[in-house]
Scaffold this active site. Sequence first.
Site, PDB file in Angstrom:
ATOM      1  N   ARG A  88      29.988  47.336  38.228  1.00 16.19           N
ATOM      2  CA  ARG A  88      29.108  48.205  39.023  1.00 16.19           C
ATOM      3  C   ARG A  88      29.471  48.043  40.499  1.00 16.19           C
ATOM      4  O   ARG A  88      29.398  46.937  41.040  1.00 16.19           O
ATOM      5  CB  ARG A  88      27.639  47.840  38.767  1.00 16.19           C
ATOM      6  CG  ARG A  88      26.684  48.655  39.591  1.00 16.19           C
ATOM      7  CD  ARG A  88      25.232  48.492  39.160  1.00 16.19           C
ATOM      8  NE  ARG A  88      24.416  49.281  40.055  1.00 16.19           N
ATOM      9  CZ  ARG A  88      23.644  48.780  41.034  1.00 16.19           C
ATOM     10  NH1 ARG A  88      23.532  47.469  41.205  1.00 16.19           N
ATOM     11  NH2 ARG A  88      22.974  49.588  41.819  1.00 16.19           N
ATOM     12  N   HIS A 132      24.320  53.020  48.187  1.00 19.05           N
ATOM     13  CA  HIS A 132      23.870  51.637  48.325  1.00 19.05           C
ATOM     14  C   HIS A 132      23.760  51.340  49.824  1.00 19.05           C
ATOM     15  O   HIS A 132      24.421  50.455  50.342  1.00 19.05           O
ATOM     16  CB  HIS A 132      24.812  50.676  47.598  1.00 19.05           C
ATOM     17  CG  HIS A 132      24.221  49.341  47.268  1.00 19.05           C
ATOM     18  ND1 HIS A 132      24.251  48.785  45.992  1.00 19.05           N
ATOM     19  CD2 HIS A 132      23.583  48.430  48.036  1.00 19.05           C
ATOM     20  CE1 HIS A 132      23.667  47.595  46.013  1.00 19.05           C
ATOM     21  NE2 HIS A 132      23.260  47.348  47.242  1.00 19.05           N
ATOM     22  N   GLU A 177      17.997  50.981  44.661  1.00 23.24           N
ATOM     23  CA  GLU A 177      16.813  50.363  45.260  1.00 23.24           C
ATOM     24  C   GLU A 177      16.214  51.172  46.417  1.00 23.24           C
ATOM     25  O   GLU A 177      16.231  50.732  47.576  1.00 23.24           O
ATOM     26  CB  GLU A 177      17.140  48.938  45.739  1.00 23.24           C
ATOM     27  CG  GLU A 177      17.684  48.044  44.640  1.00 23.24           C
ATOM     28  CD  GLU A 177      17.902  46.607  45.093  1.00 23.24           C
ATOM     29  OE1 GLU A 177      17.841  46.331  46.303  1.00 23.24           O
ATOM     30  OE2 GLU A 177      18.128  45.753  44.229  1.00 23.24           O
ATOM     31  N   ASN A 303      16.813  46.539  38.566  1.00 22.78           N
ATOM     32  CA  ASN A 303      17.236  45.346  39.293  1.00 22.78           C
ATOM     33  C   ASN A 303      16.061  44.387  39.339  1.00 22.78           C
ATOM     34  O   ASN A 303      14.953  44.767  39.736  1.00 22.78           O
ATOM     35  CB  ASN A 303      17.642  45.690  40.736  1.00 22.78           C
ATOM     36  CG  ASN A 303      18.926  46.499  40.792  1.00 22.78           C
ATOM     37  OD1 ASN A 303      19.533  46.790  39.761  1.00 22.78           O
ATOM     38  ND2 ASN A 303      19.343  46.857  41.995  1.00 22.78           N
ATOM     39  N   TYR A 305      14.880  40.205  40.195  1.00 23.01           N
ATOM     40  CA  TYR A 305      15.218  38.874  40.698  1.00 23.01           C
ATOM     41  C   TYR A 305      14.079  37.863  40.583  1.00 23.01           C
ATOM     42  O   TYR A 305      14.309  36.684  40.371  1.00 23.01           O
ATOM     43  CB  TYR A 305      15.626  38.947  42.181  1.00 23.01           C
ATOM     44  CG  TYR A 305      16.966  39.605  42.393  1.00 23.01           C
ATOM     45  CD1 TYR A 305      18.131  38.862  42.459  1.00 23.01           C
ATOM     46  CD2 TYR A 305      17.067  40.985  42.516  1.00 23.01           C
ATOM     47  CE1 TYR A 305      19.368  39.456  42.635  1.00 23.01           C
ATOM     48  CE2 TYR A 305      18.299  41.608  42.695  1.00 23.01           C
ATOM     49  CZ  TYR A 305      19.451  40.835  42.746  1.00 23.01           C
ATOM     50  OH  TYR A 305      20.673  41.435  42.913  1.00 23.01           O
ATOM     51  N   GLU A 355      21.119  44.745  38.172  1.00 25.25           N
ATOM     52  CA  GLU A 355      21.297  43.576  39.058  1.00 25.25           C
ATOM     53  C   GLU A 355      20.346  42.488  38.620  1.00 25.25           C
ATOM     54  O   GLU A 355      19.177  42.754  38.292  1.00 25.25           O
ATOM     55  CB  GLU A 355      20.962  43.898  40.515  1.00 25.25           C
ATOM     56  CG  GLU A 355      22.034  44.597  41.274  1.00 25.25           C
ATOM     57  CD  GLU A 355      21.666  44.800  42.749  1.00 25.25           C
ATOM     58  OE1 GLU A 355      21.002  43.927  43.344  1.00 25.25           O
ATOM     59  OE2 GLU A 355      22.048  45.860  43.267  1.00 25.25           O
TER      60      GLU A 355
HETATM   61  O1  IFM Z   1      22.581  41.875  47.882  1.00 24.48           O
HETATM   62  C1  IFM Z   1      21.509  42.611  47.394  1.00 24.48           C
HETATM   63  C2  IFM Z   1      21.964  43.945  46.854  1.00 24.48           C
HETATM   64  O2  IFM Z   1      22.671  44.676  47.797  1.00 24.48           O
HETATM   65  C3  IFM Z   1      20.773  44.755  46.432  1.00 24.48           C
HETATM   66  N1  IFM Z   1      19.924  44.025  45.556  1.00 24.48           N
HETATM   67  C4  IFM Z   1      19.568  42.669  45.905  1.00 24.48           C
HETATM   68  C5  IFM Z   1      20.798  41.875  46.289  1.00 24.48           C
HETATM   69  C6  IFM Z   1      20.407  40.435  46.677  1.00 24.48           C
HETATM   70  O3  IFM Z   1      19.528  40.443  47.734  1.00 24.48           O
END
Ligand code: IFM
Length: 448
Positions: A88, A132, A177, A303, A305, A355
Amino acid sequence: MTSDTLTARQPPRRADFPADFAFGTATAAFQVEGAVTEDGRGVSIWDTFSHTPGRIADASNADVTCDHYHRWESDLDLMQGLGVNAYRFSVAWPRVQPFGSGAVNPAGLDFYERLVDGMLARGIRPYLTLYHWDLPQPLQDAGGWANRDTADRFAEYASVVAGRLGSRVASYATLNEPWCSSILSYQIGEHAPGLQDRRAALSAAHHLLLGHGQAMSALRGLNLTSQLGTVLNFTAVSPATQAPEDVAAARILDGTFNRWFIEPLLTGAYPRDVWGHYGPDVPEVHPGDLELISQPLDYLGVNYYTRNVVTAAGEQPTPGAEYTEMGWEVYPQGLTNLLTRFKRDYPLPPVYVTENGSAFVDIVEGGQIHDPRRTAYLQSHLNAVHAAMQAGVDVRGYFLWSFMDNFEWAHGYTKRFGLLYTDYKTQARTWKDSGLWFQSFLNQPVLP
Ligand code: IFM
């Protein structure tokens, strides 16, 4: 299942996932390419922002970063050696249209054509993101995403890219995002263009979604065999207690961060409670906008985290929890919860986890980088994906952020997310233990 049981589970096995499951890593153009003035590339808002004193934590910029623009072939060789079947990446709009509209720069398209063909030659499926965050500066000068015209410009740019690369690209994602490129950029002011104006931020968010819709229509018109979708970022949100005010705060954070973006896309409406919460700052929505925005997706990119634990007075750390260098709680259960909830609440298309990853301090010792916490993060989140699949969610792929350490936006080079350690002085790339573990996982036998 709790987060603890997920973490404690056995490491995932490749055979837990279908043979054609997309396993890849992810990057973004501005974070890895460098070569910002080469071959006719125009200026993006991130060039401007990163060269503005005080905006980047270590006063760095991405003029060179990982120099991927010149090293793409050896980078793809490394990727092939890792054993992924997908990559990606994103296209830098100002390489393709240096002024954001009109004139196309053929050299920019040539670069991405070489990159895509290079992936295909190595058995790696291209997952392309069109936006992006590196908006051409001339479009920002005209108001950026707060200007409705930017949506038209974006659809035009999307057609140019897909017109050249066509169905060689396995998947086009319109946006990455949009919460970040609207709220974080126009309201919180941490990302380019660094504004603090909630009304402008909500306008930007709406125009990003509109741009997505217009680009989808334009790409559909090209009759590609590629999958077409978009990528949202989500956070798991928990109230710190069951007190009504904490529960209400959690609902609003979930609403502004998650539901404000997924609901117009999948249900064709903004969430009513959040609309009320925003009061006079809500965006101007024209007739037909939400129909464009909610047209069918081939897939949704997710995405993920971390999670946020909230009280009415603000966010609160979780006692005993692990945090990454970003200050983000490690909470794999949140990924399973979000995916199963989306399946329950919405007409959810197939999903890719586009992500997921972690930043930790990395120390090079005798040419090796021992990063057991990143490996554990990766394993526990693969288990979380598998748990969601067992609960019936149609997940088709997983992309680890990131292939290599790179320019982490306002944090500059202070945060390392890579499976490869990047030595920014020499541009040497070295596999971290987490990368070696991922390689061993990817090379395990696949069930027929
Ligand atoms: O580095 C970023 C990415 O560009 C977008 N999503 C989160 C990642 C980590 O912060």
